[in-house]
Design a protein around this motif. Structure first.
Motif: not given
Length: 138
Positions: A71, A73-79
């Motif tokens: 979650d 990672q998605k929040e930070l919009d990172l690969s």
């Protein structure tokens, strides 16, 4: 449905109908899978329960921490690679990150880095990792 306003009642009915359709679809898929594998179709309900349990969001354990990391990672919009580097800057190595994603237990030394990465207190992470039994004693 006399307890609800008509607009709410229709939404509730729609939701329940959609859930029933999804249950039927899951039952059909599980039955087809069992038939293709040559198994006992009487075990379809067991297989359905198994799939439902594995698709539910875990509340405790390493899998729950892994979901929180995903979650974040998605929040930070990172690969995946960028997130691994991000975690590494907080002293959570890519190997340790992969071990958490694999569901392996981790020791308390990773609580501080995970706390910083997730923005949660260490105590809260302990509750998530160890389950409600331990947190209810405090």
């Amino acid at each position: 449905m006399g307890f609800f306003k008509p607009e709410y009642a229709s939404e509730i009915i729609k939701f329940l109908n959609e859930e029933e359709v999804l249950k039927k679809a899951l039952k059909m898929a599980c039955t087809d899978l069992i038939k293709k594998m040559g198994g006992d179709t009487r075990k379809v309900n067991y297989l359905m329960e198994k799939y439902v349990k594995t698709s539910e969001r875990p509340k405790h354990g390493t899998r729950a921490i892994a979901v929180l990391l995903h979650d974040r990672q998605k929040e930070l919009d990172l690969s995946n690679q960028e997130f691994a580097k991000f975690c590494d800057t907080f002293k959570l190595s890519p190997t340790e990150l992969n071990n958490i994603y694999a569901g392996e237990t981790f020791d308390d030394s990773l609580l501080a880095p995970l706390s910083r990465i997730l923005g949660l207190a260490k105590e809260r992470l302990l509750e998530v990792r160890d389950g409600s039994e331990k947190s209810s004693n405090t």
